[in-house]
Design a protein around this motif. Structure first.
Motif, PDB file in Angstrom:
ATOM      1  N   SER A  50       0.945  -0.999  -0.188  1.00 54.92           N
ATOM      2  CA  SER A  50      -0.153  -0.040  -0.054  1.00 54.92           C
ATOM      3  C   SER A  50       0.920   1.174   0.111  1.00 54.92           C
ATOM      4  CB  SER A  50      -0.967  -0.010   1.185  1.00 54.92           C
ATOM      5  OG  SER A  50      -0.044   0.223   2.267  1.00 54.92           O
ATOM      6  N   GLU A  69       0.986   3.482   2.168  1.00 54.97           N
ATOM      7  CA  GLU A  69       1.380   3.705   3.653  1.00 54.97           C
ATOM      8  C   GLU A  69       2.788   2.814   3.811  1.00 54.97           C
ATOM      9  OE1 GLU A  69       0.176   5.665   7.624  1.00 54.97           O
ATOM     10  OE2 GLU A  69      -0.922   5.652   5.681  1.00 54.97           O
ATOM     11  N   THR A  81       5.456   4.437   2.111  1.00 55.82           N
ATOM     12  CA  THR A  81       5.985   5.546   2.756  1.00 55.82           C
ATOM     13  C   THR A  81       6.936   4.987   3.942  1.00 55.82           C
ATOM     14  OG1 THR A  81       4.023   6.608   2.468  1.00 55.82           O
ATOM     15  CG2 THR A  81       5.289   7.412   4.168  1.00 55.82           C
ATOM     16  N   THR A  93      -0.762   1.262   9.288  1.00 54.68           N
ATOM     17  CA  THR A  93      -0.630   2.781   9.415  1.00 54.68           C
ATOM     18  C   THR A  93       0.540   3.190  10.123  1.00 54.68           C
ATOM     19  OG1 THR A  93      -1.866   2.602  11.468  1.00 54.68           O
ATOM     20  CG2 THR A  93      -2.963   3.270   9.547  1.00 54.68           C
ATOM     21  N   ILE A  94       1.412   4.312   9.915  1.00 55.27           N
ATOM     22  CA  ILE A  94       2.221   4.831  10.690  1.00 55.27           C
ATOM     23  C   ILE A  94       1.709   5.552  11.782  1.00 55.27           C
ATOM     24  CG2 ILE A  94       4.435   6.089  10.591  1.00 55.27           C
ATOM     25  CD1 ILE A  94       4.365   5.418   7.466  1.00 55.27           C
TER      26      ILE A  94
END
Length: 541
Positions: free
Chosen positions: A50, A52, A55, A330-331
């Motif tokens: 994804s 994220e 990232t 998620t971060i």
């Protein structure tokens, strides 16, 4: 090296005279040559990665940058023909064929549709094979190849090289791949080529060698191979994750990509190559932040190799796009609800960055009684576990999940699911020469249509040539048609005017009165019907 053109032309050939009306209208084109042309196409897929997750991988990288970053051109909508959350099989099918499909179909038309981006549903086409961009490239005289860090029979590589309504039928998919005519196949999966791992008990490895491939099983053999065809099998099933692999046994995705480009680029007509970093997906399913980051970084190093090639070879288009996100990573998590904007970068990445192996690799080092769990956590991840953390794993079945959970909590990485998610994913395209990049928010099927436009082929017309419903077409010619199940290896038996024709399914040849004849395309049995290429229909006289 020049690849010999296949016998099947690209002209629309299905007519009523062959016993079946064309089920396809002409492929829609708003503009002729909308995207220009390409000699070579490289499509790369970091399965399950994804936005994220990418990232987070960027933050863990020493330079906080990725090779794919300056290639970003848009987003991809990943929905299936019939549902909003995709699986790899239909998502990869959309990218390979330009047609959205459904789970668990590989390279096949769906039985239902209705979601945005799906073409109007036609019942007559349900479950039929769909020609893909690799098959089109072969018939343009281009060299072709697939690479994966999973077994090559897994959904995504299968989408570009096989056709079946069940992504888990590795025996059939493996046979399609052997007879597909590719020049390069690299990854795991020799179990599905060997008698003990196949439902029909055939041994496909001698056949691979007989077809002219250098068959290799470790890194040194792959690098030393000098032939024009290479088949590398480095594991019985999937290859190990990049952090855990033995470099002498299993090459990196970067090394496999470089070798494939070395071989495929010998062809003056150009090539098509699909490269999958298969295991960000599996890391997402396991909610494992170490593996998802390390697998994305290994994938991005392979992108760097392909990017360098594309920049130095005009006429090459490089596409990188995820098929779907996995895990809902998620971060930031519940613990950062307050103070999220004060948390330093190290609080999210320090454990992940210092990991010496994956949770899966660490789990293999834990004793059966789990007495050394804390010691392994210290050696593998630098973690000093609390008593509560040690106690929490005593009744957990899968220790890799336990490690992943502890690392995620310590790193404030959140997860919403152990399955796939439906968000848009990143699109990255590098186009040179007169080719234009695909841009904006597009459907996954538009990637397949984009590649077809670059090669100036019509995949719908090619489907009409390669996948004709056999019974209707042959009986219309006055032939007698019978189906011989043959102990799990079906054969289409045909007689006409005293001549006997046998069409073994999953292969690319026929036996005419016992003599072998190359069909230039696969004979496909989807569990209900047998589809044959136009050349097979014309053979019966």
């Amino acid at each position: 090296m020049k690849k010999t053109f296949r016998t099947v032309s690209l002209a629309l050939a299905m007519t009523m005279g062959l016993g079946q009306a064309s089920v396809f209208a002409a492929a829609p084109k708003a503009e002729e040559d909308k995207f220009g042309t390409a000699k070579n196409i490289i499509v790369m897929i970091p399965d399950g990665a994804s936005v994220e997750a990418i990232t987070l991988a960027r933050w863990v990288d020493d330079d906080h940058s990725l090779n794919m970053d300056d290639m970003a051109t848009g987003l991809v909508r990943t929905n299936n023909a019939n549902t909003p959350i995709a699986d790899s099989a239909p998502a990869g099918t959309a990218m390979a064929t330009g047609v959205k499909s459904e789970s668990p179909f590989v390279g096949s038309y769906p039985t239902k549709a209705g979601m945005p981006g799906a073409e109007p549903f036609e019942e007559a086409r349900a479950k039929m094979p769909l020609a893909n961009i690799l098959e089109a490239a072969e018939r343009l005289g281009k060299s072709t190849g697939i690479i994966a860090t999973s077994n090559i029979q897994h959904a995504t590589p299968a989408d570009f090289s096989a056709h079946h309504p069940n992504r888990n039928d590795f025996s059939t998919i493996a046979e399609h791949q052997v007879y597909q005519g590719m020049e390069v196949v690299l990854g795991g999966g020799y179990e599905s080529l060997s008698p003990e791992g196949r439902t029909d008990k055939e041994d496909l490895i001698p056949e691979i060698k007989a077809l002219g491939y250098d068959y290799v099983t470790n890194t040194a053999e792959m690098k030393a191979a000098t032939g024009e065809k290479l088949w590398g099998m480095f594991a019985a099933d999937a290859m190990k994750k990049d952090l855990d692999r033995d470099p002498a046994q299993e090459p990196s995705l970067e090394e496999m990509t470089a070798k494939a480009l070395e071989i495929l680029s010998k062809n003056d007509n150009g090539f098509f190559l699909m490269v999958e970093g298969s295991q960000p997906d599996w890391a997402g399913h396991a909610n494992d932040p170490v593996s998802i980051v390390s697998e994305i970084l290994a994938y991005d190093r392979a992108v760097g190799v392909a990017k360098e090639f594309a920049k130095n070879n005009p006429g090459t288009v490089l596409i990188s796009a995820t098929d779907h996100g996995t895990g809902g990573m998620t971060i930031g998590d519940a613990a950062t609800t307050k103070g999220y904007d004060k948390a330093p970068l190290d609080s999210f990445i320090s454990i992940i960055k210092s990991a010496k192996m994956t949770p899966e690799g660490a789990a293999a080092l834990v004793a059966e009684d789990r007495s050394n769990f804390a010691q392994v956590a210290k050696e593998a991840f630098g973690l000093d576990l609390t008593e509560e953390e040690v106690e929490s794993v005593k009744d957990i079945k899968y220790l890799d999940t336990a490690f992943g959970d502890i690392i995620s909590k310590r790193s404030h990485i959140g997860w919403t699911t152990g399955g796939h998610v439906g968000g848009d994913v990143g699109l990255y395209v590098l186009a040179n020469g007169d080719a234009k990049p695909l841009m904006g928010t597009v459907h996954n099927s538009e990637i397949g249509q984009y590649m077809a436009d670059l090669f100036d082929v019509d995949l719908r017309k090619l489907t009409d040539e390669l996948y004709i419903y056999s019974r209707d077409a042959l009986e219309a010619k006055g032939a007698t048609v019978a189906f011989n199940y043959n102990s799990g290896n079906p054969i289409l038996e045909v007689e006409k005017d005293g001549n006997k024709y046998s069409f073994p399914t999953n292969k690319n040849y026929a036996l005419v009165n016992g003599e072998k004849v190359d069909l230039g395309g696969l004979v496909v049995f989807n569990g209900e019907k047998i589809y044959i290429p136009k050349t097979a229909v014309e053979l019966v006289k």
